[in-house]
Scaffold this motif. Structure first.
Motif, PDB file in Angstrom:
ATOM      1  N   LEU A 265       0.722  -1.079  -0.495  1.00 22.74           N
ATOM      2  CA  LEU A 265      -0.038   0.016  -0.321  1.00 22.74           C
ATOM      3  C   LEU A 265       0.871   2.023   0.222  1.00 22.74           C
ATOM      4  O   LEU A 265       0.363   2.541  -0.424  1.00 22.74           O
ATOM      5  N   PRO A 266       2.137   1.081   0.666  1.00 22.06           N
ATOM      6  CA  PRO A 266       2.779   2.653   0.349  1.00 22.06           C
ATOM      7  C   PRO A 266       3.289   2.545  -1.009  1.00 22.06           C
ATOM      8  O   PRO A 266       3.506   4.115  -1.220  1.00 22.06           O
ATOM      9  N   LEU A 267       3.073   2.009  -2.013  1.00 19.03           N
ATOM     10  CA  LEU A 267       3.623   2.467  -3.598  1.00 19.03           C
ATOM     11  C   LEU A 267       2.412   3.169  -3.892  1.00 19.03           C
ATOM     12  O   LEU A 267       2.484   3.863  -4.468  1.00 19.03           O
ATOM     13  N   ILE A 268       1.054   3.105  -3.730  1.00 20.03           N
ATOM     14  CA  ILE A 268      -0.823   3.958  -3.961  1.00 20.03           C
ATOM     15  C   ILE A 268      -0.717   4.502  -2.458  1.00 20.03           C
ATOM     16  O   ILE A 268      -1.819   5.615  -3.845  1.00 20.03           O
ATOM     17  N   LYS A 269      -0.207   4.937  -1.377  1.00 13.90           N
ATOM     18  CA  LYS A 269      -1.716   5.623  -0.755  1.00 13.90           C
ATOM     19  C   LYS A 269      -1.119   7.488  -1.077  1.00 13.90           C
ATOM     20  O   LYS A 269      -2.298   7.859  -0.657  1.00 13.90           O
ATOM     21  N   TRP A 270      -0.575   7.660  -1.897  1.00 16.97           N
ATOM     22  CA  TRP A 270      -0.357   9.150  -2.450  1.00 16.97           C
ATOM     23  C   TRP A 270      -0.812   9.113  -3.698  1.00 16.97           C
ATOM     24  O   TRP A 270      -1.817   9.947  -3.446  1.00 16.97           O
ATOM     25  N   ALA A 271      -1.226   8.540  -4.533  1.00 17.74           N
ATOM     26  CA  ALA A 271      -2.372   8.891  -4.877  1.00 17.74           C
ATOM     27  C   ALA A 271      -3.927   8.702  -4.244  1.00 17.74           C
ATOM     28  O   ALA A 271      -4.749   9.131  -4.755  1.00 17.74           O
ATOM     29  N   MET A 272      -4.610   7.481  -3.229  1.00 14.32           N
ATOM     30  CA  MET A 272      -5.611   7.110  -2.765  1.00 14.32           C
ATOM     31  C   MET A 272      -5.743   8.765  -2.076  1.00 14.32           C
ATOM     32  O   MET A 272      -6.430   8.914  -2.062  1.00 14.32           O
ATOM     33  N   ALA A 273      -4.987   9.366  -1.471  1.00 10.42           N
ATOM     34  CA  ALA A 273      -5.229  10.313  -0.137  1.00 10.42           C
ATOM     35  C   ALA A 273      -5.289  11.652  -1.131  1.00 10.42           C
ATOM     36  O   ALA A 273      -5.761  12.702  -0.473  1.00 10.42           O
ATOM     37  N   ILE A 274      -5.496  11.414  -3.070  1.00  9.61           N
ATOM     38  CA  ILE A 274      -5.901  12.751  -3.771  1.00  9.61           C
ATOM     39  C   ILE A 274      -7.110  13.172  -3.218  1.00  9.61           C
ATOM     40  O   ILE A 274      -7.002  14.594  -3.231  1.00  9.61           O
ATOM     41  N   PRO A 275      -8.201  12.667  -3.569  1.00 11.08           N
ATOM     42  CA  PRO A 275      -9.167  13.502  -2.773  1.00 11.08           C
ATOM     43  C   PRO A 275      -9.100  13.444  -1.537  1.00 11.08           C
ATOM     44  O   PRO A 275      -9.901  14.596  -1.091  1.00 11.08           O
ATOM     45  N   LEU A 276      -8.320  12.862  -0.193  1.00  8.75           N
ATOM     46  CA  LEU A 276      -8.528  13.735   0.651  1.00  8.75           C
ATOM     47  C   LEU A 276      -7.773  14.594   0.523  1.00  8.75           C
ATOM     48  O   LEU A 276      -8.104  15.953   1.384  1.00  8.75           O
ATOM     49  N   PHE A 277      -6.415  14.992  -0.335  1.00  7.83           N
ATOM     50  CA  PHE A 277      -6.250  16.415  -0.312  1.00  7.83           C
ATOM     51  C   PHE A 277      -7.003  17.033  -0.779  1.00  7.83           C
ATOM     52  O   PHE A 277      -7.213  18.861  -0.264  1.00  7.83           O
TER      53      PHE A 277
ATOM     54  N   VAL B 253       1.684   4.892   8.818  1.00 10.39           N
ATOM     55  CA  VAL B 253       1.755   4.780   9.973  1.00 10.39           C
ATOM     56  C   VAL B 253       0.230   3.559   9.774  1.00 10.39           C
ATOM     57  O   VAL B 253      -0.130   3.092  10.991  1.00 10.39           O
ATOM     58  N   THR B 254      -1.079   3.916   9.132  1.00 16.41           N
ATOM     59  CA  THR B 254      -1.847   3.393   9.208  1.00 16.41           C
ATOM     60  C   THR B 254      -2.553   2.941   8.077  1.00 16.41           C
ATOM     61  O   THR B 254      -1.896   3.356   7.201  1.00 16.41           O
ATOM     62  N   ASP B 255      -2.854   2.105   7.863  1.00 14.18           N
ATOM     63  CA  ASP B 255      -4.011   1.105   6.477  1.00 14.18           C
ATOM     64  C   ASP B 255      -5.050   1.827   6.157  1.00 14.18           C
ATOM     65  O   ASP B 255      -5.828   2.102   5.107  1.00 14.18           O
ATOM     66  N   GLU B 256      -5.075   2.508   7.039  1.00 14.97           N
ATOM     67  CA  GLU B 256      -7.256   2.420   7.024  1.00 14.97           C
ATOM     68  C   GLU B 256      -7.318   4.455   6.837  1.00 14.97           C
ATOM     69  O   GLU B 256      -6.931   4.592   7.265  1.00 14.97           O
ATOM     70  N   TYR B 257      -8.323   4.228   5.340  1.00 17.89           N
ATOM     71  CA  TYR B 257      -8.426   5.293   4.868  1.00 17.89           C
ATOM     72  C   TYR B 257      -9.405   6.376   5.815  1.00 17.89           C
ATOM     73  O   TYR B 257     -10.322   5.884   6.154  1.00 17.89           O
ATOM     74  N   PRO B 258      -8.498   7.540   5.644  1.00 16.83           N
ATOM     75  CA  PRO B 258      -8.999   8.097   6.708  1.00 16.83           C
ATOM     76  C   PRO B 258     -10.945   9.085   6.333  1.00 16.83           C
ATOM     77  O   PRO B 258     -10.782   8.268   4.811  1.00 16.83           O
ATOM     78  N   THR B 259     -11.415   9.079   7.434  1.00 18.02           N
ATOM     79  CA  THR B 259     -13.113  10.251   7.031  1.00 18.02           C
ATOM     80  C   THR B 259     -12.693  11.014   6.566  1.00 18.02           C
ATOM     81  O   THR B 259     -12.139  12.207   6.618  1.00 18.02           O
ATOM     82  N   PHE B 260     -13.872  11.192   6.045  1.00 17.74           N
ATOM     83  CA  PHE B 260     -13.678  12.324   5.091  1.00 17.74           C
ATOM     84  C   PHE B 260     -14.269  13.594   5.254  1.00 17.74           C
ATOM     85  O   PHE B 260     -14.291  15.245   5.644  1.00 17.74           O
ATOM     86  N   SER B 261     -14.841  12.901   6.758  1.00 20.43           N
ATOM     87  CA  SER B 261     -16.316  14.303   7.795  1.00 20.43           C
ATOM     88  C   SER B 261     -14.724  15.542   8.634  1.00 20.43           C
ATOM     89  O   SER B 261     -13.691  14.241   8.870  1.00 20.43           O
ATOM     90  N   LEU B 262     -15.229  15.930   8.968  1.00 21.81           N
ATOM     91  CA  LEU B 262     -14.276  16.876  10.484  1.00 21.81           C
ATOM     92  C   LEU B 262     -14.211  16.321  11.387  1.00 21.81           C
ATOM     93  O   LEU B 262     -15.313  15.823  12.088  1.00 21.81           O
TER      94      LEU B 262
END
Lengths: 197, 183
Positions: A123-135, A188-197
């Protein structure tokens, strides 16, 4: 309970120091430059989003060995805590000048990773891409927090107090970004963060 | 024919890779009872308590932290996000594992037949305000309740600290403390 980074800020609402709040952007400069010195190798690349956190060594260690070196984790935790203390001061959550040593102004709870053994190796290889919507969502929250920061700044100058709603919105936005950093930068985690505040 | 076989193989390899990527982490979380407090109790000799009433705040952090050398780990649990939250800290009775910070100690109260000390985080450098500081200020500046449970036949006594910040009132803090149940 989620397995995300959880950040606790000690927030001062009343009896605020008007003088230091007025000059906050200037006062924060020395400790900001201290923290920036960790990113000095990246200045040519204009890459300041990592704040000097060790990312590539973690990716390599996780992918090839399945471990998160403890000393790298210790460094990343300490530097991340420092960055958060600076943010807390700059974002008007406290009047206490950020300590460059460990301090209780900000406490960050990390999920248990058992030296990296509980983390997925690929997952570290693709997390940056998966995080784009979060950003992208995070940018909208940052705008919201900025408005609250300006309101809070005026409120402190006029009444010496930071309104609850300003502090809460700013803290939640900072917590949101920390969850993204825990997932995509600190790894430090594989769980996808929530979009809510 | 050869081309379609190659495409099929590539699809299988890609599916396998995706399965590996997304299936591996789940195995790591499949251990334990799912209740952090219950899991913590299995490794501790003091009685662990869990709150039934959490003011609608969700558990956002739970950690077993290292105390001093030779001492047992202590529990840190946090309920809530933003500026309003409740923290529960449990240590072996008599062990000092964390520093609660400067506060004003108020009159003690009885909760669940146990003497409980009330503290409020008023600033001692502002002497006039510090003198007037009372339980009513807990909702503004935060505060905590601290008490020690007696040892049982099987488990040692526990020092429990229930702390509220960001608008948690004294009455709410007492409510959470009253709802603590040993596992």
């Amino acid at each position: 309970m989620s397995t995300q980074i959880e950040t606790t800020f000690k927030v001062q609402l009343d009896n605020r120091d008007r003088k230091t709040v007025f000059f906050r952007a200037i006062l924060v400069a020395p400790v900001f430059f201290f923290a920036s010195s960790f990113t000095v190798d990246n200045w040519d690349n204009r890459n300041t989003s990592s704040y000097g956190l060790l990312i590539l060594p973690v990716v390599l260690a996780l992918v090839f060995r399945g471990v998160y070196p403890s000393w790298v984790l210790t460094f990343n935790k300490s530097l991340f805590a420092l960055v958060n203390r600076i943010c807390a001061y700059f974002l008007l959550l406290t009047d206490d000048y950020p300590s460059i040593e460990e301090s209780e102004a900000v406490s960050i709870t990390y999920p248990e990773i058992d030296g990296g053994r509980t983390l997925n190796r690929w997952l570290p290889l693709i997390k940056w891409a998966m995080a784009i919507p979060l950003f992208i969502v995070g940018l909208a929250y940052t705008l919201y927090a900025f408005v609250l920061l300006v309101l809070g700044w005026f409120s402190i100058l006029l009444n010496a107090s930071l309104p609850d709603y300003c502090a809460d919105g700013i803290v939640r936005t900072a917590q949101y970004w920390n969850r993204i950093y825990g997932y995509a930068i600190l790894l430090v985690t594989d769980e996808y963060p929530t979009f809510s505040l | 024919m050869k081309g379609s076989a190659q495409k099929s193989l590539a699809k299988k390899v890609f599916s396998l890779l995706l399965a590996v990527v997304f299936a591996l982490p789940t195995s790591a979380f499949a251990m334990g009872s799912g209740d952090k407090f219950v899991d913590a109790q299995t490794g501790l000799t003091y009685a662990v308590s869990r709150p039934v009433q959490t003011l609608g705040l969700k558990l956002t952090a739970f950690q077993l932290l290292v105390c001093a050398p030779g001492k047992e780990q202590w529990i840190y649990a946090k309920y809530g996000t933003g500026i309003k939250y409740v923290e529960i800290m449990e240590t072996m009775a008599g062990d000092k594992c964390s520093n609660p910070g400067l506060s004003k100690s108020l009159d003690s109260i009885i909760i669940n037949k146990i003497k409980t000390q009330v503290h409020v985080y008023c600033d001692p450098t502002k002497s006039a305000a510090f003198k007037k500081c009372s339980t009513a200020d807990i909702g503004k500046v935060g505060g905590y309740l601290i008490f020690s449970t007696k040892p049982t036949k099987l488990l040692n006594g526990t020092e429990v600290q229930v702390q509220g910040m960001g608008g948690v009132t004294y009455a709410q803090l007492v409510l959470v403390a009253k709802s603590l149940k040993t596992l």
